[in-house]
Design an enzyme around this catalytic site. Structure first.
Site, short mmCIF file in Angstrom:
data_model
loop_
_atom_site.label_atom_id
_atom_site.label_comp_id
_atom_site.label_asym_id
_atom_site.label_seq_id
_atom_site.Cartn_x
_atom_site.Cartn_y
_atom_site.Cartn_z
CG HIS A 1 22.81 -13.97 -19.56
ND1 HIS A 1 21.93 -14.37 -18.61
CD2 HIS A 1 23.06 -12.66 -19.32
CE1 HIS A 1 21.64 -13.35 -17.82
NE2 HIS A 1 22.32 -12.30 -18.22
CD GLU B 1 27.65 -6.10 -19.66
OE1 GLU B 1 27.60 -6.36 -18.47
OE2 GLU B 1 27.49 -4.96 -20.11
C1 SDX Z 1 25.99 -9.73 -17.32
O1 SDX Z 1 23.12 -12.45 -14.37
C2 SDX Z 1 22.84 -11.40 -15.04
O2 SDX Z 1 21.68 -11.06 -15.25
C3 SDX Z 1 24.00 -10.59 -15.49
C4 SDX Z 1 23.70 -9.44 -16.41
C5 SDX Z 1 22.92 -8.39 -15.70
O3 SDX Z 1 22.26 -7.60 -16.39
O4 SDX Z 1 23.06 -8.27 -14.47
O5 SDX Z 1 22.96 -9.89 -17.52
C6 SDX Z 1 24.97 -8.77 -16.92
O6 SDX Z 1 26.69 -10.16 -16.45
C7 SDX Z 1 26.16 -10.17 -18.73
C8 SDX Z 1 27.36 -11.15 -18.88
C9 SDX Z 1 28.65 -10.31 -19.03
N1 SDX Z 1 29.81 -11.21 -18.96
C10 SDX Z 1 30.41 -11.62 -20.07
O7 SDX Z 1 30.07 -11.32 -21.20
C11 SDX Z 1 31.64 -12.49 -19.80
C12 SDX Z 1 31.63 -13.69 -20.74
N2 SDX Z 1 30.53 -14.58 -20.42
C13 SDX Z 1 30.72 -15.56 -19.45
O8 SDX Z 1 31.84 -15.74 -18.76
C14 SDX Z 1 29.54 -16.46 -19.12
O9 SDX Z 1 28.77 -16.61 -20.22
C15 SDX Z 1 28.70 -15.99 -17.95
C16 SDX Z 1 29.54 -15.81 -16.75
C17 SDX Z 1 28.03 -14.73 -18.31
C18 SDX Z 1 27.66 -17.06 -17.68
O10 SDX Z 1 28.35 -18.21 -17.43
P1 SDX Z 1 27.58 -19.52 -16.92
O11 SDX Z 1 26.14 -19.51 -17.22
O12 SDX Z 1 27.97 -19.75 -15.51
O13 SDX Z 1 28.16 -20.59 -17.88
P2 SDX Z 1 29.31 -21.55 -17.48
O14 SDX Z 1 30.44 -20.75 -16.90
O15 SDX Z 1 28.70 -22.65 -16.69
O16 SDX Z 1 29.77 -22.07 -18.91
C19 SDX Z 1 29.04 -23.09 -19.54
C20 SDX Z 1 29.88 -23.49 -20.75
C21 SDX Z 1 31.35 -23.64 -20.40
O17 SDX Z 1 31.87 -24.56 -21.31
P3 SDX Z 1 32.27 -26.05 -20.79
O18 SDX Z 1 33.18 -25.85 -19.60
O19 SDX Z 1 30.96 -26.69 -20.41
O20 SDX Z 1 32.95 -26.67 -21.97
O21 SDX Z 1 29.79 -22.45 -21.73
C22 SDX Z 1 31.10 -21.93 -21.93
C23 SDX Z 1 31.92 -22.29 -20.72
O22 SDX Z 1 33.30 -22.35 -21.05
N3 SDX Z 1 30.97 -20.47 -22.02
C24 SDX Z 1 31.69 -19.73 -22.86
C25 SDX Z 1 31.25 -18.41 -22.66
N4 SDX Z 1 30.31 -18.40 -21.72
C26 SDX Z 1 30.14 -19.69 -21.33
N5 SDX Z 1 32.67 -20.07 -23.73
C27 SDX Z 1 33.22 -19.04 -24.44
N6 SDX Z 1 32.84 -17.75 -24.31
C28 SDX Z 1 31.88 -17.40 -23.44
N7 SDX Z 1 31.53 -16.11 -23.31
#
Ligand code: SDX
Length: 363
Positions: free
Chosen positions: A253, A308
């Site tokens: 998140h 989710e």
């Molecule tokens: C919702 O914003 C909100 O409030 C949203 C929400 C709402 O109620 O409106 O809460 C609803 O959107 C929940 C999230 C649902 N989406 C998912 O579950 C999809 C999977 N999660 C992600 O893709 C991710 O965690 C986000 C998009 C939710 C958040 O991403 P960020 O904060 O932008 O993190 P990032 O992309 O900068 O990643 C940071 C690191 C990366 O690794 P490095 O490149 O630094 O090595 O963390 C890793 C990412 O690869 N990472 C994950 C991951 N989420 C982040 N690695 C594996 N699995 C994951 N789920």
């Protein structure tokens, strides 16, 4: 490649609507703990709270509920539109189109509480109408004597829903109603900030909501759990996925760097509903394994299950088809979008962030 900051950490607006505390894992709606509201109140009462700033007294709740109930019916023109949109269009695309069609009529600047009630009430009917039509089922008209959540389930199935299912879905809808300046809420506020109308702003929000990084995750969570299939398979499957650089749907998140309080609340609600359902048992095991392996593969990133992950469990426990997961999340979040749009109209300031030019200059 040009850098996109994602506005990480940037404050777009002050708000009295909710607090999302990513450090302590707190979610507050207008001064109340969201997870208490989810257990102790109905959809209608919390929708009133978010749009009005106070919980309704009995008379206000009755009037608000009456207004919602009376606004559920689809206008004939909207039914005709829903009938002609090609069947292959995903339901979220249909929803975005249908809501945009409401623009005009009462949906003109500035947004009003009456517009908020109308759009909150009609959205579940649009979802149910289109779902049943796409699946060759007869349309079920709204039942005035049912509450908002029960009526949604009734319009989907044609049967009076089990009270336990209404309670579980109601808790999910309340926990999904509002979440600060998330992508879809921000999109809606940007559109409205130009003095466009509430229908156009919410149509834009739906476009943001359908993305798998935002509201589209529960369907992917189900697919992941079905692919894993058994507890023994969880660790190897997750390791392989993380080694490929995949993202685990339902985890991580932008704000919560500790457990998502909604996920915790939904786990409890699902547990109460599902008991020792083997699928739920697998979900809990996958959650624990994923959090452990994410810490190993992504040290210091504080990646936990988000709303989710257990939203998928609830919706599966009440036998909601996966194609309805994100639309159902939308039927919750329409309340938060409406509250933010009413707040945006008070300040009436257009959003216009900066960008840094990285291209060449003329000779
Ligand atoms: C919702 O914003 C909100 O409030 C949203 C929400 C709402 O109620 O409106 O809460 C609803 O959107 C929940 C999230 C649902 N989406 C998912 O579950 C999809 C999977 N999660 C992600 O893709 C991710 O965690 C986000 C998009 C939710 C958040 O991403 P960020 O904060 O932008 O993190 P990032 O992309 O900068 O990643 C940071 C690191 C990366 O690794 P490095 O490149 O630094 O090595 O963390 C890793 C990412 O690869 N990472 C994950 C991951 N989420 C982040 N690695 C594996 N699995 C994951 N789920």
């Amino acid at each position: 490649m040009a850098k996109v900051t994602g506005l990480d950490g940037i404050v777009a607006a002050d708000t009295d609507i909710s607090l999302v505390d990513g450090t302590q894992g707190h979610l507050v709606y207008r001064g109340f703990w969201a997870k208490d509201l989810a257990v102790q109140y109905e959809y209608e009462e919390v929708a009133y709270l978010l749009c009005n700033g106070v919980l309704p007294d009995q008379a206000q709740n009755q009037q608000f509920t009456k207004n919602l109930t009376e606004s559920r019916q689809l206008p004939e023109a909207l039914k005709r539109l829903l009938d002609i949109i090609p069947r292959e269009m995903p339901i979220m695309g249909v929803l975005q189109t249908a809501i945009a069609m409401l623009s005009g009529g009462i949906f003109i600047w500035p947004p009003t509480k009456e517009q908020a009630i109308r759009i909150t009430a009609i959205l579940p009917t649009i979802i149910a109408y289109r779902y049943r039509m796409q699946n060759g089922l007869s349309v079920i008209e709204p039942k005035p004597e049912l509450g908002h959540t029960a009526n949604f389930l009734y319009m989907l199935t044609g049967e009076l829903p089990k009270p336990a299912h209404v309670k579980a879905l109601g808790a999910y809808l309340i926990l999904g109603m509002e979440h600060g300046m998330n992508a879809s809420t921000f999109a809606s506020r940007v559109v409205l900030s130009t003095q466009s109308d509430m229908a156009s702003a919410i149509s834009a929000a739906i476009g943001a909501m359908k993305g798998p990084l935002h509201g589209g995750a529960p369907t992917e969570v189900i697919a992941m759990l079905d692919a894993i299939g058994s507890k023994e398979h969880a660790e190897p499957w997750i390791r392989e996925s993380l080694e490929r650089g995949d993202r685990l749907m339902g985890f991580g998140h932008r704000i919560y760097k500790t457990k998502d309080p909604r996920a915790e609340a939904l786990r409890e609600v699902t547990e109460a509903l599902s008991g020792n359902d083997p699928w739920f048992d697998l979900a809990v095991h996958v959650e624990k394994t994923a959090v452990r392996l994410l810490a190993e593969y992504k040290p210091g990133r504080h990646l936990y299950a988000n709303v989710e992950f257990f939203a998928a469990s609830i919706m599966r426990a009440i036998a909601l088809p996966t194609e309805l997961f994100t639309p159902t999340f939308t039927a919750a979040r329409v309340v938060g979008w409406s509250a933010h749009l009413l707040e945006q109209a008070e300040v009436n300031r257009i959003f216009r962030p900066q960008s840094v030019y990285t291209g060449p200059m003329p000779g």
